[in-house]
Design an enzyme around this catalytic site. Structure first.
Site, mmCIF file in Angstrom:
data_model
loop_
_atom_site.group_PDB
_atom_site.id
_atom_site.type_symbol
_atom_site.label_atom_id
_atom_site.label_comp_id
_atom_site.label_asym_id
_atom_site.label_seq_id
_atom_site.Cartn_x
_atom_site.Cartn_y
_atom_site.Cartn_z
ATOM 1 C CB SER A 33 -0.939 0.001 1.215
ATOM 2 O OG SER A 33 -0.190 -0.114 2.412
ATOM 3 C CG ASP A 146 -0.498 -12.208 7.605
ATOM 4 O OD1 ASP A 146 -1.574 -12.797 7.351
ATOM 5 O OD2 ASP A 146 0.000 -11.366 6.852
#
Length: 342
Positions: A33, A146
């Site tokens: 991002s 994750d």
């Protein structure tokens, strides 16, 4: 992206801090991002690395600086054969840089999408290596949170390496990593996940799914593998990155040196456009608090290159001291308002 090729390796002052000029930029391989990743070669040693760079202003605007600092601090105290290890961190006026191990074999998600068939032996090896990495992280009170095929990287030879993204927080404990590892192993063997869960799936629906749905295990798998999965069952790069960097990026990395030199000359002129006061203050805070790191120099200091980074020593005790309460998201004081990850 690569340029400025030279037959003679440049000579750098060994007391000089490693910086952007010490690396030759080869190609872009990934994008997040607000951060990007490229392959680089260190000009003096000719060693290849992956370099992640994050724009300071974007990190500030997105309230992510604190996460970058936390990631840097934790990765400095870690070194393991099945982790992507940090080698250098540095900054300039525009970006923060993290130089890490380069793995050219792609991630497991990519191979699944290419319909690669993983044998049971392959998956067993992956689980063992990942389990060693998880045990190592748990020893230093770190929860990964994750684990998935996207975050498990292969080198160009065979052993996969566990991409460390440490961002623990309240409400999680170590079983979350083991559960995710089991789900990953199932997906590698079968080609799909044991549960059909998406980011928009309501929590109550997920909990009900765990209660009523049965996970199907192939009759072709050995009993040991099925037993292992049941214990956990409860609960190469896209070329478009390179094209985008070359064609669409307004501030391409390979033109950074000329751009910064131009900006520095403008700073002294009356025509320069100053940033607003708050942003300027935040950028100055980032500059002062950024953590510079050089694993190569640290190794030399600890034994002229013959002694590996001692996890029980300086770096290890620093990481453990910061993480021993298990609240990884509270490691750092706020920089500007908060802070950046990947």
């Amino acid at each position: 992206m690569g340029g400025n090729h030279s037959h003679k390796p440049p000579v750098f002052d060994e007391n000089e801090e490693v910086n952007f000029d010490h690396f030759q930029i080869l190609r872009a391989i990934g994008k997040g991002s607000f951060g990007k990743v490229c392959i680089v070669q260190k000009r003096d040693t000719k060693k290849m690395y992956a370099m992640k760079y994050m724009n300071k202003q974007k990190c500030i605007e997105r309230d992510e600086v604190r996460n970058v600092f936390r990631e840097l601090q934790i990765m400095q105290g870690l070194e393991h054969p099945f982790l992507v290890n940090l080698w250098y961190s540095f900054q300039d006026e525009e970006d923060m840089f993290m130089v890490v191990d380069l793995l050219l074999g792609g991630d497991l998600r990519y191979h699944l999408q290419q319909n690669v068939h993983f044998t049971e032996g392959d998956v067993k090896l992956y689980i063992c290596e990942l389990a060693l990495a998880l045990e190592y992280l748990q020893r230093y009170h770190i929860i990964h949170r994750d684990i998935k095929p996207d975050n498990i990287l292969l080198d160009e030879h065979a052993p996969e390496v566990f991409q460390v993204y440490v961002d623990g927080g309240p409400g999680y404990s170590y079983p979350v990593d083991w559960w995710s590892l089991g789900v990953t192993a199932y997906e590698l063997l079968r080609g799909w996940r044991p549960y059909e869960i998406h980011s928009a799936t309501p929590i109550d629906e997920i909990l009900n799914m765990f209660k009523v749905e049965r996970v199907h295990y192939s009759s072709m798998w050995c009993k040991g593998m099925v037993t292992l999965l049941k214990k956990k069952g409860r609960l190469n790069c896209d070329p478009t990155f390179e094209l985008e960097e070359m064609i669409l990026e307004s501030k391409p990395l390979h033109k950074k040196k000329k751009r910064l030199a131009k900006n520095r000359s403008k700073d002294g002129s009356k025509d320069s456009c100053p940033l607003n006061g708050h942003l300027q203050q935040c950028l100055e805070t980032v500059r002062k608090e950024f953590i510079v790191f050089n694993r190569e120099k640290l190794r030399k200091q600890q034994g002229q290159g013959g002694q590996l980074l001692d996890m029980e020593g300086r770096a290890g005790s620093q990481a453990q001291g910061k993480l021993q309460d298990g609240c990884n998201n509270n490691i750092l004081a706020h920089a500007c308002s908060r802070g950046c990850s990947s």
